[in-house]
Design an enzyme around this catalytic site. Structure first.
Site, PDB file in Angstrom:
ATOM      1  N   ASP A   1     109.105 -14.366  14.536  1.00  0.00           N
ATOM      2  CA  ASP A   1     109.787 -15.350  13.696  1.00  0.00           C
ATOM      3  C   ASP A   1     111.169 -14.826  13.388  1.00  0.00           C
ATOM      4  O   ASP A   1     111.393 -13.618  13.416  1.00  0.00           O
ATOM      5  CB  ASP A   1     109.033 -15.504  12.369  1.00  0.00           C
ATOM      6  CG  ASP A   1     107.789 -16.345  12.518  1.00  0.00           C
ATOM      7  OD1 ASP A   1     107.656 -17.004  13.554  1.00  0.00           O
ATOM      8  OD2 ASP A   1     106.968 -16.328  11.587  1.00  0.00           O
TER       9      ASP A   1
ATOM     10  N   ASP B   1     103.178 -16.796   9.625  1.00  0.00           N
ATOM     11  CA  ASP B   1     102.934 -16.699   8.191  1.00  0.00           C
ATOM     12  C   ASP B   1     102.178 -17.891   7.625  1.00  0.00           C
ATOM     13  O   ASP B   1     101.445 -17.775   6.674  1.00  0.00           O
ATOM     14  CB  ASP B   1     104.250 -16.485   7.420  1.00  0.00           C
ATOM     15  CG  ASP B   1     105.341 -17.437   7.872  1.00  0.00           C
ATOM     16  OD1 ASP B   1     105.007 -18.486   8.445  1.00  0.00           O
ATOM     17  OD2 ASP B   1     106.524 -17.133   7.650  1.00  0.00           O
TER      18      ASP B   1
ATOM     19  N   ASP C   1      99.738 -21.353  11.575  1.00  0.00           N
ATOM     20  CA  ASP C   1      99.992 -20.313  12.580  1.00  0.00           C
ATOM     21  C   ASP C   1      98.694 -19.610  12.986  1.00  0.00           C
ATOM     22  O   ASP C   1      98.665 -18.868  13.961  1.00  0.00           O
ATOM     23  CB  ASP C   1     100.950 -19.241  12.034  1.00  0.00           C
ATOM     24  CG  ASP C   1     102.375 -19.753  11.968  1.00  0.00           C
ATOM     25  OD1 ASP C   1     102.689 -20.688  12.727  1.00  0.00           O
ATOM     26  OD2 ASP C   1     103.165 -19.227  11.158  1.00  0.00           O
TER      27      ASP C   1
HETATM   28  P1  ATP Z   1     111.381 -18.986  11.162  1.00  0.00           P
HETATM   29  O1  ATP Z   1     110.326 -19.595  12.019  1.00  0.00           O
HETATM   30  O2  ATP Z   1     112.480 -18.357  11.861  1.00  0.00           O
HETATM   31  O3  ATP Z   1     110.851 -18.164  10.044  1.00  0.00           O
HETATM   32  P2  ATP Z   1     111.652 -20.878   9.272  1.00  0.00           P
HETATM   33  O4  ATP Z   1     110.224 -20.632   8.997  1.00  0.00           O
HETATM   34  O5  ATP Z   1     112.640 -20.485   8.275  1.00  0.00           O
HETATM   35  O6  ATP Z   1     112.058 -20.257  10.593  1.00  0.00           O
HETATM   36  P3  ATP Z   1     111.276 -23.444   8.527  1.00  0.00           P
HETATM   37  O7  ATP Z   1     111.019 -22.821   7.217  1.00  0.00           O
HETATM   38  O8  ATP Z   1     110.239 -24.213   9.234  1.00  0.00           O
HETATM   39  O9  ATP Z   1     111.791 -22.388   9.542  1.00  0.00           O
HETATM   40  O10 ATP Z   1     112.543 -24.316   8.337  1.00  0.00           O
HETATM   41  C1  ATP Z   1     112.930 -25.268   9.274  1.00  0.00           C
HETATM   42  C2  ATP Z   1     114.017 -26.107   8.706  1.00  0.00           C
HETATM   43  O11 ATP Z   1     113.556 -26.780   7.546  1.00  0.00           O
HETATM   44  C3  ATP Z   1     115.227 -25.303   8.266  1.00  0.00           C
HETATM   45  O12 ATP Z   1     116.166 -25.171   9.285  1.00  0.00           O
HETATM   46  C4  ATP Z   1     115.779 -26.132   7.139  1.00  0.00           C
HETATM   47  O13 ATP Z   1     116.643 -27.139   7.636  1.00  0.00           O
HETATM   48  C5  ATP Z   1     114.575 -26.829   6.558  1.00  0.00           C
HETATM   49  N1  ATP Z   1     114.111 -26.123   5.353  1.00  0.00           N
HETATM   50  C6  ATP Z   1     113.780 -24.848   5.224  1.00  0.00           C
HETATM   51  N2  ATP Z   1     113.381 -24.547   3.988  1.00  0.00           N
HETATM   52  C7  ATP Z   1     113.464 -25.690   3.273  1.00  0.00           C
HETATM   53  C8  ATP Z   1     113.185 -26.055   1.930  1.00  0.00           C
HETATM   54  N3  ATP Z   1     112.711 -25.183   1.035  1.00  0.00           N
HETATM   55  N4  ATP Z   1     113.404 -27.335   1.550  1.00  0.00           N
HETATM   56  C9  ATP Z   1     113.837 -28.227   2.439  1.00  0.00           C
HETATM   57  N5  ATP Z   1     114.117 -27.951   3.704  1.00  0.00           N
HETATM   58  C10 ATP Z   1     113.943 -26.698   4.149  1.00  0.00           C
END
Ligand code: ATP
Length: 902
Positions: free
Chosen positions: A336, A640, A644
Site C-alpha cells: 500500500d 488494512d 483486504d
Molecule cells: P493506499 O491504498 O495507498 O493506502 P489509500 O488507502 O489512502 O491508499 P483510500 O483511502 O482508498 O486510499 O483513498 C482513496 C481516495 O479516497 C483518496 O485519493 C481520496 O480522494 C479519497 N479519500 C481518502 N480519505 C478520505 C476521507 N477521509 N474522506 C473522503 N475522501 C477520502
C-alpha cells in the site's frame, strides 16, 4: 471464573431491555464514562481479558520429551547393559537420556515463551468515548458502561448492547458457528432468543464485516458470552512449519534406516567377525546413537524462535510461524502507499476553486502558514470561496486535532487532520463552526465508495449536505460549481485538468461539494448525495515518502524482489509518488477500472510488468495476487481494511498494518507490521533469509558430525578393528556438541551479502545437492582423521584407552574447526569478524574446551568414559590433524567460487 462481576450482570437479559433501561442500569450515558469512573470500575471488574487456557503442565511437557523413538532405543540399550552388568554404560546412557530431555524441555519452553511474548504485541485496541471525547484504548481497559464505537473490520472488544447502528453486519462464527454476517439493530429482542438471534447485541470476539455502530459495554472479560463458553482463546501459534515437518519426516526415515543398518551390522559382526554378542550389541547401539541427529529438530525450532524474536524487534510480528520460511523466498511485494511507503502526515498544499488556484504554506498539522496565488499572498478573510472550501473540509470530518505541550496530536484519519489544519489556517475555529452548524447524520468514508457525506442543520432551520471524496466520484454527483455571487454549470474538463495538474506533483486530491436538504431530514441516504450537488473546489495534499522506505525499496531490488505499489489514489498522484520512491520509474500506471477489462493472460502479464496500480479496490488486489502466483511468483501483500482479508489470505505472506489495520485484516495475515512501515517488511525478509541460512548451517554442521561418527564405528567393525570410540564416548560427544556448538549457529547474525542474493526457490529441497556433497566430504575427512590418528597411536604402542581418548578429542577438535567453516556456507572466511563475529560461537568453543579437558583429566570422568590423560605433543598432533578440515573446506569454497555459480 468470572471474577468480580456484579452478580446480576451475567444474568441480565440486556438484549431484551430498552436502551434507556440499559444505560440506567449501567449508570452510563451516551457521552461515555469519565476517566475516574472508568478507573474505579476497572478496579472492580478487572481487565477485559479472557483467562488464558491452562497450558500443558511442566511435568507433562517434560515427560513428553521421552516420547521419541531414539529415547526408546536408548532405554532398551540401558536395560541390556544393565542385564549384562555394565553399570557404567547403563548410568551414562540413562544420564544422557535425562540430559537430552532437560535440554529439549528448556529449549521448547524458551521457544514457546518467545512466541507468547509476540502474541502479546498484537493485543487489540478499541474506539471508545470517554469524557465525551473519542479515544482509542487497549481493549483490556474497557469496563461495563463504556461507550464503544464499531467500524468495519473491528473485532468487537466486549459484549455490547447496541445504541445506534448504520448498516451494521457482524460475523459471529466464533460464537455461533454461523459464518454469514448477521444484520444488527437497536430494538430490543425477545428475552428467550438464542445467541444468534440477539440482534440488539454485538458480542466480544465477533467481527464487524460492514457498517458502523455505537454500543454500551455490558460485560467484559470472562463474563462475556465468549468467555463463558471459553472458546477462541486467541490464536495459538503452533511450533510447526513445513520445514519442521519435512525435517521431522527426514529424521524418522533416517532413524529407521539406521536401526536397520545397526541390525545388519550386529549380524555381520557376530557371525562373520565373531565379536562377542554383548560387545557387538553395544557397537550397534553406538552406531545408532552416533548416526541419529537427535539434536536437530530442537535446533531448528530454536532457530525459528530466535528469528521470530529478531523480527519482532524490527516491528515485524509473525502470527503464523511458516511465514518465517516463506519470507525468504518472496519475489514480489505489493505494498500500500499511504502510511506504508509514505509517512501518512498529510498537509494541504493547494486549494483549487473556480476563481483561483491557491498555494498553502506551512507543514505538518501546525496551523501556521498562509495562502498565496502565484506567489502573491492573499488574506483568507477576504476570500469567501476559500473559506467555504475550508469550512466544508472542517465539518465533513471525523478527526480531531489537539495541541498537547506545543505539539499537534491527531486522533483520526490524517487526510481529515490536514483539512482541520487548513481550516485553522483559513481563520476558522473548529468548535465554533460545529456549534453553528451541528451535524445530524453522516455517511462515513469507506475505500469502496471513496467519499464521505455529512448532514447539518443551522439554527435557522436550514438543512444541507457536505460531501468530500475522490474527484471522479464527487464530480459525478455535481451539476453546478461554486462562484462568488452566483453558481454556474459544472465544467468537468476544467476540474479534471486541474486534478491531473496537482496530482502530477504527487498530491493526493479530494473534491468538496455542497448540497441542500429538506429541513425535516434527519437521516442521510446514499441516494440523496448521488446527484444535484454543487462543487466547491479541490484540495491537494502532500504526504512525503518515508526516507527509510526509499532505501528499503532499493535494498529489495538488489535482493531480486520486485516492489509494486497499490493505492486507492489518483493515477497521476501514484505515478509521481512512485517515482520519488523508485517504484515504477514514472512508467505505466494501471488503474483499477482497467484491470477489470483484462483477460487472464493479460492480467498475468500486467501483474508482473506494471509496478504502480491506482484506484485499486480490494478485489483487484486479490486478482493481482492470483495472477502473479499463477506465474510462479511468491507474493507478499499488505492490507488494512476488512475487504483486504481475502487478498491477505491468498498472498504467500499476507501483511497487515498494526496501527491503521483492522482486526479482520490482522487475523487474515501471517505477519503484522507494528509501525505500518515498508522498511519493516524489508527487515523481515532479511531476517527470514537469515533464519533459513542458519537452519541450513545447523544441518550442514550436525549431519557430518553424525556421519563422521557413524562411519568411524562402521569402518572399525567392518575392518574387524577395535572401536576407536566407545558407544558411551559417542554419547558424550553428541551431548556436549549439540548443546554447545550446534546451538550457537541459531544465533548467527545476518551474513553481509544476504540481501544481494536472489530469493530462494521455494521448491528447492533444504538438502540440496551441494549440501549433500559438503556433508559427505566432511564426513569422510572426519573419519579419515579420527580413525587414522587412532590407528597411528595404536601402531606407536599406545594403549586402547589412550588411543580412544585421542580419537574422541580429534573428533571434537574437528567439529570446533568445522563450526568456523560453517559460519559462511558459500563464502570464504576473510576477516576476523567472519571467524569470530558470533560471540555464542566463542562461548560454545570455550565450553567445549573446558568439557574436553574434564573428559580427559578429571578422574571421575576418566572412570566413567574410560579415558586417560594425554600429553602436549599428542594435543599438538590432534590439533594439526583437526585443522585440516578447516583448510580443506575453505579450499572447496575457493574452487567452487572460481568455477562460478551452479
Ligand atoms: P493506499 O491504498 O495507498 O493506502 P489509500 O488507502 O489512502 O491508499 P483510500 O483511502 O482508498 O486510499 O483513498 C482513496 C481516495 O479516497 C483518496 O485519493 C481520496 O480522494 C479519497 N479519500 C481518502 N480519505 C478520505 C476521507 N477521509 N474522506 C473522503 N475522501 C477520502
Amino acid at each position: 471464573m468470572p471474577k468480580d462481576q456484579q452478580p446480576d450482570s451475567q444474568e441480565m437479559a440486556w438484549h431484551a431491555l430498552p436502551l434507556q433501561g440499559v444505560l440506567e442500569h449501567l449508570e452510563a450515558d451516551e457521552g461515555g464514562l469519565s476517566s475516574e469512573t472508568a478507573r474505579q470500575r476497572l478496579a472492580r471488574h478487572g481487565p477485559n481479558r479472557l483467562t488464558p487456557a491452562r497450558r500443558r503442565g511442566a511435568l507433562r511437557r517434560f515427560l513428553a520429551q521421552f516420547h521419541n523413538i531414539l529415547i526408546y532405543l536408548l532405554v532398551a540399550a540401558a536395560c541390556v547393559t544393565a542385564a549384562l552388568a555394565h553399570w557404567v554404560d547403563t548410568g551414562v546412557i540413562l544420564g544422557v537420556v535425562v540430559i537430552n530431555a532437560i535440554i529439549g524441555f528448556v529449549q521448547e519452553g524458551r521457544a514457546e515463551r518467545a512466541l507468547d511474548a509476540i502474541r502479546d504485541l498484537l493485543s487489540p485496541k478499541a474506539g471508545v468515548l470517554r469524557n465525551e471525547r473519542r479515544t482509542t484504548l487497549p481493549a483490556e481497559e474497557l469496563v461495563p458502561g463504556d461507550i464503544v464505537l464499531l467500524q468495519p473490520g473491528d473485532k468487537v472488544p466486549a459484549d455490547l448492547r447496541l445504541l445506534s447502528v448504520r448498516n451494521l453486519h457482524v460475523e459471529e462464527a466464533a460464537l455461533t458457528g454461523e459464518s454469514v454476517p448477521v444484520a444488527k439493530q437497536t430494538e430490543a429482542v425477545e428475552e428467550g432468543s438464542a445467541l444468534g438471534d440477539r440482534r440488539s447485541m454485538a458480542f466480544s470476539g465477533t467481527l464487524v464485516s460492514s457498517g458502523h455502530a455505537k454500543g454500551v459495554v455490558v460485560a467484559t472479560g470472562d463474563a462475556t458470552q465468549i468467555g463463558r463458553i471459553s472458546a477462541l482463546l486467541g490464536e495459538v501459534t503452533t511450533l510447526e512449519t513445513p520445514l519442521l515437518v519435512q525435517m521431522d519426516r527426514f529424521g524418522r526415515w533416517l532413524s529407521a534406516a539406521i536401526v536397520v543398518l545397526a541390525g545388519l551390522l550386529f549380524t555381520f559382526g557376530t557371525l562373520i567377525r565373531s565379536y562377542p554378542p554383548a560387545d557387538m550389541f553395544l557397537g550397534a547401539v553406538g552406531l545408532a546413537v552416533a548416526a541419529i541427529p537427535e539434536g536437530l529438530p530442537a535446533i531448528i525450532t530454536i532457530t525459528l524462535a530466535v528469528g521470530v524474536q529478531a523480527m519482532a524487534r524490527r516491528q515485524a510480528i509473525i502470527r503464523l510461524l511458516p511465514a518465517v520460511e516463506t519470507l525468504g523466498s518472496v519475489t514480489v511485494i505489493y505494498s500500500d502507499k499511504t502510511g506504508t511507503l509514505t509517512r501518512n502526515e498529510m498537509t494541504v498544499a493547494s486549494v483549487i476553486t473556480t476563481e483561483a488556484s491557491f498555494d498553502v504554506g506551512g507543514s505538518g498539522y501546525d496551523p501556521h502558514g498562509g495562502f498565496s496565488v502565484q506567489h502573491r499572498p492573499v488574506a483568507p478573510e477576504d476570500t469567501p470561496i476559500l473559506q467555504e472550501v475550508a469550512r466544508a473540509g472542517l465539518l465533513c470530518n471525523d478527526a480531531s486535532l489537539e495541541a498537547v505541550e506545543g505539539e499537534w496530536r491527531l486522533e483520526g484519519d490524517p487526510t481529515e487532520g490536514a483539512l482541520i489544519t487548513l481550516a485553522r489556517k483559513a481563520g476558522l475555529e473548529p468548535a465554533l463552526e460545529s456549534e453553528e452548524l451541528p451535524r445530524t447524520d453522516a455517511i462515513p468514508f469507506e475505500s469502496e465508495h471513496r467519499f464521505m457525506a455529512t448532514l447539518h442543520h443551522d439554527h435557522a432551520g436550514h438543512a444541507f449536505v457536505l460531501v468530500k471524496g475522490a474527484p471522479e466520484r464527487i464530480l459525478a454527483m455535481c451539476s453546478r460549481q461554486r462562484r462568488t455571487g452566483e453558481d454556474e454549470a459544472l465544467d468537468p474538463d476544467f476540474w479534471h485538468r486541474q486534478a491531473d495538474r496537482i496530482a502530477a506533483n504527487g498530491q493526493r486530491i479530494l473534491a468538496l461539494a455542497f448540497g441542500t436538504a429538506a429541513p425535516g431530514e434527519h437521516e442521510l441516504q446514499f441516494a440523496e448525495v448521488e446527484t444535484g450537488l454543487t462543487l466547491l473546489g479541490l484540495v491537494g495534499m502532500l504526504d512525503p515518502p518515508r526516507e527509510e522506505a526509499i532505501r528499503s525499496v532499493t535494498e529489495c531490488r538488489r535482493a531480486g524482489i520486485r516492489v509494486k505499489m497499490i493505492t486507492g489514489d489518483h493515477a497521476a498522484t501514484a505515478r509521481a509518488v512512485g517515482e520519488q520512491l523508485g517504484i515504477g520509474d514514472g512508467g505505466t500506471v494501471l488503474a483499477g477500472s482497467a484491470i477489470d477489462d483484462l483477460s487472464p493472460e493479460e492480467l498475468q502479464h500486467a501483474a508482473w510488468e506494471v509496478d504502480v496500480f491506482a484506484r485499486v479496490s480490494p478485489e483487484h488486489k486479490l486478482h493481482l495476487v492470483e495472477a502473479l502466483q499463477m506465474g510462479g511468483q511468491v507474493a507478499a501483500m499488505t492490507g488494512d481494511g476488512v475487504n483486504d482479508a481475502p487478498a491477505l489470505k491468498r498472498a504467500n505472506v499476507g501483511i497487515a498494518m498494526g496501527q491503521k489495520g483492522t482486526e479482520v485484516a490482522k487475523e487474515a495475515a501471517e505477519m503484522v507490521l507494528g509501525d505500518d512501515n515498508f522498511a519493516s517488511i524489508a527487515a523481515a525478509i532479511r531476517e527470514g533469509r537469515t533464519v533459513y541460512d542458519n537452519i541450513r548451517k545447523s544441518i550442514l554442521f550436525i549431519l557430518p558430525t553424525n556421519g563422521g561418527e557413524a562411519l568411524t564405528i562402521l569402518a572399525a567393525i567392518l575392518l574387524g578393528r577395535e572401536l576407536p570410540i566407545t558407544p558411551v564416548q559417542i554419547l558424550w560427544v553428541n551431548m556436549i556438541t549439540a548443546v554447545t556448538l550446534g546451538l550457537s549457529l541459531a544465533f548467527e547474525p545476518t551474513e553481509p551479502g544476504v540481501m544481494r542474493r536472489p530469493p530462494r526457490n521455494p521448491k528447492e529441497p533444504i538438502l540440496s545437492g551441494f549440501l549433500v556433497f559438503r556433508i559427505a566430504l566432511v564426513s569422510v575427512i572426519l573419519v579419515g582423521g579420527t580413525f587414522g590418528l587412532f590407528l597411528w597411536e595404536r601402531l606407536q604402542g599406545a594403549s586402547l584407552p589412550l588411543a580412544q581418548t585421542v580419537a574422541v578429542n580429534t573428533l571434537v577438535a574437528f567439529e570446533v574447526f568445522y563450526l568456523l567453516n560453517t559460519r559462511r556456507i558459500h563464502d570464504r572466511l576473510r576477516s576476523t569478524d567472519d571467524l569470530f563475529g558470533n560471540r555464542y560461537v566463542l562461548y560454545a568453543v570455550a565450553a567445549v574446551i573446558a568439557f574436553q579437558l574434564l573428559f580427559t583429566y578429571a578422574p571421575t570422568l576418566q572412570h566413567l568414559f574410560g579415558t586417560v590423560a594425554i600429553g602436549p605433543t599428542t594435543w599438538t598432533r590432534i590439533l594439526s590433524v583437526a585443522v585440516t578440515v578447516f583448510v580443506l573446506v575453505e579450499a572447496e569454497k575457493a574452487v567452487r567460487q572460481r568455477l562460478g555459480p551452479g
